[in-house]
Write an enzyme that holds these catalytic residues in place. Structure first.
Site, PDB file in Angstrom:
ATOM      1  N   ASP A 164       2.532   0.522   7.951  1.00 29.84           N
ATOM      2  CA  ASP A 164       3.557   0.277   6.942  1.00 29.84           C
ATOM      3  C   ASP A 164       4.735   1.224   7.151  1.00 29.84           C
ATOM      4  O   ASP A 164       4.632   2.429   6.898  1.00 29.84           O
ATOM      5  CB  ASP A 164       2.979   0.478   5.546  1.00 29.84           C
ATOM      6  CG  ASP A 164       2.006  -0.616   5.153  1.00 29.84           C
ATOM      7  OD1 ASP A 164       2.439  -1.780   5.087  1.00 29.84           O
ATOM      8  OD2 ASP A 164       0.822  -0.313   4.916  1.00 29.84           O
ATOM      9  N   ASP A 211      -1.207  -8.635   2.374  1.00 26.16           N
ATOM     10  CA  ASP A 211      -1.185  -7.181   2.315  1.00 26.16           C
ATOM     11  C   ASP A 211      -1.129  -6.739   0.859  1.00 26.16           C
ATOM     12  O   ASP A 211      -0.158  -7.017   0.156  1.00 26.16           O
ATOM     13  CB  ASP A 211       0.046  -6.669   3.076  1.00 26.16           C
ATOM     14  CG  ASP A 211       0.177  -5.152   3.063  1.00 26.16           C
ATOM     15  OD1 ASP A 211      -0.705  -4.472   2.515  1.00 26.16           O
ATOM     16  OD2 ASP A 211       1.178  -4.653   3.606  1.00 26.16           O
TER      17      ASP A 211
END
Length: 215
Positions: free
Chosen positions: A36, A174
């Site tokens: 991320d 996600d």
């Protein structure tokens, strides 16, 4: 049904021992490592950038599943490609030239995806069908790990799967994935799940991966 792929998020890793965490993710049977990248502008929080991806590439035996939560990804896309990303998803609303970003990723021979926040309609992806390899649905608003899954996103999995019916595009999610909800996600068509705390904060991460894959 094919087995769902699991991509543990480094947001939930022990960053003091990141190399060991990368090795562990491979050893417990995960399929990818989710990276991320957050700039503190597009989403709250600041994580890491190209140097970390480069370091991870030198250590990881698994594909690096890179998620760019940054403003104007076109400014950096060539560098994220060059340091060893295997898949790259970005948020099209953050880009001045989303089609150009996708084209740059595809020219490099790696997989390109668009990421959709919970408040972005799945129909947004229609414009990019034929260019992308996957759709990354956000189960939470981006920024921090450990958030609870937003229930209405479950319907977005079904909508995204219908949108790509008959096309070689996979659906990834996600945020907020647990052993309690991944079964329904898979039934609705999910192909890959990003799991942070559900794996890396588990007492037995290897067993957690097995459970997530078997639900």
């Amino acid at each position: 049904m094919t087995e769902i792929k699991i991509s543990p998020s480094l947001l939930s890793a022990d960053w003091m021992n990141i190399g060991d965490e990368v090795d562990k993710i491979f050893e417990i049977g995960a399929d990818m490592i989710h990276c991320d990248v957050i700039d503190g502008i597009f989403a709250p929080n600041i994580t890491f950038g190209m140097p970390m991806i480069s370091a991870l590439r030198g250590r990881s035996k698994l594909p690096l599943d890179v998620h760019l939560m940054i403003v104007e990804p076109e400014r950096y896309i060539d560098r994220f490609i060059s340091v060893g990303s295997d898949t790259i998803a970005f948020h099209p609303e953050a880009s001045k030239d989303p089609h150009g970003v996708i084209a740059a990723i595809k020219r490099a021979g790696i997989k390109a995806g668009i990421a959709l926040n919970p408040d972005i309609d799945v129909e947004t992806a229609r414009e990019f069908i034929g260019e992308i390899d996957y759709i990354l649905l956000m189960g939470v608003f981006p920024g921090f790990g450990g958030q609870k899954f937003i229930p209405y996103v479950m319907d977005k999995i079904s909508a995204a799967k219908a949108l790509v019916a008959g096309i070689d595009v996979y659906i990834e999610l996600d945020g907020g994935v647990t052993v309690d909800n991944i079964g329904e996600m898979k039934a609705r068509g999910l192909d890959a799940a990003v799991a942070g705390n559900a794996v890396l904060a588990a007492d037995n991460p290897k067993e957690a991966v097995k459970l997530l894959k078997s639900c």
